[in-house]
Design a protein around this motif. Structure first.
Motif, PDB file in Angstrom:
ATOM      1  N   PRO A   5     -39.998  21.945 -26.941  1.00 30.41           N
ATOM      2  CA  PRO A   5     -39.576  23.312 -27.205  1.00 30.41           C
ATOM      3  C   PRO A   5     -39.505  23.608 -28.705  1.00 30.41           C
ATOM      4  CG  PRO A   5     -38.188  22.304 -25.518  1.00 30.41           C
ATOM      5  CD  PRO A   5     -39.037  21.216 -26.079  1.00 30.41           C
ATOM      6  N   VAL A   6     -39.857  24.824 -29.060  1.00 29.26           N
ATOM      7  CA  VAL A   6     -39.720  25.275 -30.444  1.00 29.26           C
ATOM      8  C   VAL A   6     -38.292  25.765 -30.614  1.00 29.26           C
ATOM      9  CG1 VAL A   6     -40.504  26.907 -32.187  1.00 29.26           C
ATOM     10  CG2 VAL A   6     -42.149  25.946 -30.548  1.00 29.26           C
ATOM     11  N   PRO A   7     -37.506  25.161 -31.528  1.00 26.47           N
ATOM     12  CA  PRO A   7     -36.120  25.603 -31.697  1.00 26.47           C
ATOM     13  C   PRO A   7     -36.046  27.044 -32.213  1.00 26.47           C
ATOM     14  CG  PRO A   7     -36.510  23.481 -32.764  1.00 26.47           C
ATOM     15  CD  PRO A   7     -37.852  24.043 -32.411  1.00 26.47           C
ATOM     16  N   ALA A   8     -34.921  27.675 -31.996  1.00 25.10           N
ATOM     17  CA  ALA A   8     -34.720  29.028 -32.507  1.00 25.10           C
ATOM     18  C   ALA A   8     -34.616  29.008 -34.027  1.00 25.10           C
ATOM     19  CB  ALA A   8     -33.450  29.634 -31.906  1.00 25.10           C
ATOM     20  N   GLY A   9     -35.178  30.040 -34.640  1.00 27.78           N
ATOM     21  CA  GLY A   9     -35.012  30.227 -36.079  1.00 27.78           C
ATOM     22  C   GLY A   9     -35.925  29.403 -36.954  1.00 27.78           C
ATOM     23  N   VAL A  10     -37.042  28.925 -36.423  1.00 30.91           N
ATOM     24  CA  VAL A  10     -37.957  28.129 -37.241  1.00 30.91           C
ATOM     25  C   VAL A  10     -39.346  28.759 -37.238  1.00 30.91           C
ATOM     26  CG1 VAL A  10     -36.685  26.006 -36.737  1.00 30.91           C
ATOM     27  CG2 VAL A  10     -38.689  26.601 -35.361  1.00 30.91           C
ATOM     28  N   VAL A  21     -42.109  33.231 -36.411  1.00 28.86           N
ATOM     29  CA  VAL A  21     -40.760  32.666 -36.500  1.00 28.86           C
ATOM     30  C   VAL A  21     -40.092  32.877 -35.151  1.00 28.86           C
ATOM     31  CG1 VAL A  21     -38.509  32.802 -37.615  1.00 28.86           C
ATOM     32  CG2 VAL A  21     -40.591  33.115 -38.980  1.00 28.86           C
ATOM     33  N   SER A  22     -39.553  31.825 -34.587  1.00 25.08           N
ATOM     34  CA  SER A  22     -38.904  31.930 -33.280  1.00 25.08           C
ATOM     35  C   SER A  22     -37.558  32.632 -33.419  1.00 25.08           C
ATOM     36  CB  SER A  22     -38.708  30.540 -32.671  1.00 25.08           C
ATOM     37  OG  SER A  22     -37.941  29.719 -33.556  1.00 25.08           O
ATOM     38  N   THR A  23     -37.262  33.510 -32.473  1.00 21.71           N
ATOM     39  CA  THR A  23     -35.957  34.175 -32.429  1.00 21.71           C
ATOM     40  C   THR A  23     -35.092  33.618 -31.301  1.00 21.71           C
ATOM     41  OG1 THR A  23     -36.857  35.936 -31.028  1.00 21.71           O
ATOM     42  CG2 THR A  23     -36.897  36.291 -33.405  1.00 21.71           C
ATOM     43  N   ALA A  24     -35.660  32.728 -30.533  1.00 21.80           N
ATOM     44  CA  ALA A  24     -34.953  32.020 -29.468  1.00 21.80           C
ATOM     45  C   ALA A  24     -35.685  30.705 -29.239  1.00 21.80           C
ATOM     46  CB  ALA A  24     -34.938  32.842 -28.178  1.00 21.80           C
ATOM     47  N   GLU A  25     -35.054  29.779 -28.562  1.00 17.10           N
ATOM     48  CA  GLU A  25     -35.753  28.544 -28.218  1.00 17.10           C
ATOM     49  C   GLU A  25     -36.924  28.882 -27.300  1.00 17.10           C
ATOM     50  OE1 GLU A  25     -34.207  24.250 -27.005  1.00 17.10           O
ATOM     51  OE2 GLU A  25     -34.306  25.577 -25.249  1.00 17.10           O
ATOM     52  N   LEU A  26     -38.073  28.317 -27.610  1.00 15.89           N
ATOM     53  CA  LEU A  26     -39.287  28.636 -26.863  1.00 15.89           C
ATOM     54  C   LEU A  26     -39.800  27.391 -26.135  1.00 15.89           C
ATOM     55  CD1 LEU A  26     -41.152  30.814 -29.544  1.00 15.89           C
ATOM     56  CD2 LEU A  26     -40.010  31.615 -27.466  1.00 15.89           C
ATOM     57  N   LYS A  27     -39.562  27.366 -24.838  1.00 16.29           N
ATOM     58  CA  LYS A  27     -40.188  26.332 -24.021  1.00 16.29           C
ATOM     59  C   LYS A  27     -41.598  26.745 -23.617  1.00 16.29           C
ATOM     60  CE  LYS A  27     -35.770  24.738 -22.152  1.00 16.29           C
ATOM     61  NZ  LYS A  27     -34.943  24.540 -20.930  1.00 16.29           N
ATOM     62  N   THR A  28     -41.804  28.058 -23.562  1.00 10.78           N
ATOM     63  CA  THR A  28     -43.108  28.639 -23.257  1.00 10.78           C
ATOM     64  C   THR A  28     -43.378  29.738 -24.270  1.00 10.78           C
ATOM     65  OG1 THR A  28     -42.802  28.211 -20.899  1.00 10.78           O
ATOM     66  CG2 THR A  28     -44.494  29.805 -21.505  1.00 10.78           C
ATOM     67  N   ILE A  29     -44.614  29.808 -24.748  1.00 10.82           N
ATOM     68  CA  ILE A  29     -45.013  30.839 -25.706  1.00 10.82           C
ATOM     69  C   ILE A  29     -46.075  31.705 -25.045  1.00 10.82           C
ATOM     70  CG2 ILE A  29     -46.007  31.295 -27.980  1.00 10.82           C
ATOM     71  CD1 ILE A  29     -45.078  28.409 -28.745  1.00 10.82           C
ATOM     72  N   TYR A  30     -45.851  32.992 -25.028  1.00 10.55           N
ATOM     73  CA  TYR A  30     -46.795  33.926 -24.427  1.00 10.55           C
ATOM     74  C   TYR A  30     -47.556  34.659 -25.520  1.00 10.55           C
ATOM     75  CZ  TYR A  30     -44.355  33.352 -19.961  1.00 10.55           C
ATOM     76  OH  TYR A  30     -43.806  32.850 -18.814  1.00 10.55           O
ATOM     77  N   LEU A  31     -48.872  34.800 -25.322  1.00  7.20           N
ATOM     78  CA  LEU A  31     -49.725  35.629 -26.174  1.00  7.20           C
ATOM     79  C   LEU A  31     -50.541  36.544 -25.269  1.00  7.20           C
ATOM     80  CD1 LEU A  31     -51.049  32.910 -28.654  1.00  7.20           C
ATOM     81  CD2 LEU A  31     -49.464  34.756 -29.231  1.00  7.20           C
ATOM     82  N   ASP A  32     -50.892  37.711 -25.787  1.00  4.40           N
ATOM     83  CA  ASP A  32     -51.709  38.655 -25.025  1.00  4.40           C
ATOM     84  C   ASP A  32     -53.185  38.379 -25.296  1.00  4.40           C
ATOM     85  OD1 ASP A  32     -49.549  40.427 -23.963  1.00  4.40           O
ATOM     86  OD2 ASP A  32     -49.170  40.717 -26.092  1.00  4.40           O
TER      87      ASP A  32
END
Length: 530
Positions: free
Chosen positions: A174-179, A131-142
């Motif tokens: 972008p992934v919107p916040a809260g989804v 679940v996004s807590t902010a708008e995500l233009k970039t998503i980071y994974l380790d």
């Protein structure tokens, strides 16, 4: 977490006894605040790194002084600073700035792994539900190593790149916040273990040894075999499906929900409904026999024993593991119900120099099956697994509680004296110049005299100061307040302040932060004593 075997074996010689009262009713606490417990924490003294077989005693490095003359004084070169992670990469950990990520909370990991044990290679698809807590233009994974072939966000192909141990994903929008959203990563290759500065005695992550594959990740190693938000502050449920040759067993965390065999391949699917930190995720592949027992309350205990053992060795192993139900009952009496759906131990057919509390299925080599170490890894179910460190600098909350609770169990099990045990621990820790566990450096993450012994002494000193009733009320509040999540030292300090008072806080501070370790387990003031 990891437990250095020789050091614990020495500690076993001091095995002791303590009695505790039955679980009592508790007083509701207001939410803890760091403002109520503000302490000055001196910088930890430096100490050498621990070693694999027997952690070296921590010693304070003596200052080297020379006459300052124009001809001889040379300024040392500035230390090379690690670059800061880009915004969105990193969870803000004080020891590991690149571990974890921000902008989203993971709710579930779905791992599908095809494993070739002979080649030590995997073909994997990991789907991260978040679940996004902010708008995500970039998503980071380790993710460290391995070759990524495709990434999808919500089923749509996404561009991606790599930097250090970050998989950088660019969704088409972008992934919107809260989804809620998903990231699916397809990858393959031979996992390469991690050189972690906090674990200088072994490279961590995915191990392949003598025909057995196993994982020991703490703190950063899980990114060697699957992409994740690799920090204990973001827990999630897991489904792990492992396909292997038919003749071997594939075990993991939680409950075995299905197992099928087709075309010479075995697929075992494991699921855990309880939140789990990524460092506790486990894969075990090899020739093992499953043995089951239950506690009196009906909790499933399933142990995996090497198939290669002789009848005599198998029986000795099962006899050693027979202490588990009693240890669970002992800890439940102190802390409350065991937090997960099942428990068990996977025993390797060789020595590895440590044990590891992988959630619901602890890892042991064939030399760690003694009551103290079995109990230590089990105690992590409450402290470490259910309540995880909010920052890796809070490691003493993992190891201090597990180590102290294991000794309390051993005392009850063997009928020894806890005072004699703690006197021996005090002598050992002072002889090693144990640094303050509340201010260790990353290189001291598993320093035995500090993080295990002095942390244990910290809790024992608090126990002596407060008595059984208040001490275990504090411990239960600490557990219940953060069960299924994470906690920090200030969180624990606040509970001590509310229930134990300022004298207890002063005692805790002296043990956790004073460069000079207290010389006695007595109370810090002359007004009271045991």
């Amino acid at each position: 977490m990891k437990t250095a075997v020789p050091a614990l074996a020495v500690a076993l010689a001091f095995s002791a006894c303590s009695t505790t009262d039955d679980e009592r009713g508790e007083t509701a606490l207001p939410p803890p605040t760091t403002a109520e417990v503000v302490v000055e924490t001196p910088t930890a003294a430096t100490s050498p790194l621990t070693t694999t077989a027997a952690p070296a005693p921590a010693t304070t490095a003596p200052a080297v002084t020379e006459p300052a003359t124009a001809s001889t004084t040379v300024a040392p070169p500035p230390a090379e600073e690690e670059p800061a992670p880009p915004p969105g990469a990193g969870a803000g950990d004080s020891f590991y700035p690149w571990l974890g990520n921000s902008g989203y909370d993971v709710t579930h990991y779905d791992l599908v792994l095809e494993v070739d044990p002979e080649a030590n290679a995997i073909d994997g698809i990991t789907t991260v539900h978040a679940v996004s807590t902010a708008e995500l233009k970039t998503i980071y994974l380790d993710l460290s190593g391995l070759e990524v072939s495709a990434v999808k966000v919500d089923g749509v192909a996404a561009e991606f790149s790599r930097e250090r141990t970050e998989l950088i994903v660019q969704p088409t929008a972008p992934v919107p916040a809260g989804v809620g959203f998903t990231v699916e990563v397809a990858y393959s290759g031979v996992p390469e273990r991690i050189d972690d500065p906090g674990v200088p005695f072994v490279r961590i992550g995915w191990f392949n040894q003598d025909g057995v594959i196993y994982t020991a990740n703490e703190p950063s190693g899980s990114m060697s075999w699957f992409p994740s938000n690799n920090h204990p502050s973001d827990k999630a449920t897991f489904t792990i499906s492992i396909t292997v040759p038919e003749h071997v067993t594939a075990a993991s965390n939680g409950l075995l929900v299905s197992e099928t065999v087709a075309s010479g391949r075995r697929t075992a699917t494991w699921h855990t409904d309880d939140p789990m930190a990524t460092y506790l995720a486990a894969v075990y592949i090899g020739e093992f026999d499953r043995h089951e027992q239950e506690t009196r309350e009906g909790l499933l205990i399933r142990d995996y024993i090497p198939s290669s053992l002789t009848d005599e060795q198998r029986q000795a192993t099962l006899d050693a593991l027979s202490v588990t139900p009693g240890a669970i009952a002992f800890f439940e009496g102190l802390l409350g119900p065991y937090p997960f759906d099942a428990y068990g131990t996977l025993v390797l057919p060789f020595s590895i120099g440590f044990a590891m509390e992988n959630q619901t299925l602890s890892l042991h080599g064939n030399q760690t099956l003694i009551p103290l170490i079995i109990a230590h890894e089990l105690a992590h179910a409450w402290f470490g697994n259910s309540v995880s460190p909010g920052d890796w600098s809070d490691i003493w909350l993992n190891e201090g509680f597990a180590h102290y609770l294991a000794f309390l169990y051993l005392a009850d099990y063997g009928g020894h004296d806890i005072g004699a045990l703690m006197a021996g621990e005090l002598q050992a820790a002072r002889g090693a110049n144990a640094v303050p566990p509340g201010s260790v450096t990353v290189e001291q993450l598993f320093d035995f005299p500090s993080v295990y012994q002095r942390s244990t002494l910290t809790l024992h000193a608090l126990h002596r100061h407060l008595g059984d009733e208040t001490f275990f009320e504090i411990v239960r509040h600490h557990y219940r307040q953060s069960a299924g999540g994470s906690a920090t030292t200030p969180d624990f300090m606040a509970i001590v302040a509310h229930l134990g008072g300022p004298e207890a806080v002063a005692l805790l501070v002296s043990w956790l932060y004073s460069p000079e370790m207290p010389s006695t387990l007595d109370k810090p003031s002359s007004s009271s004593g045991e």
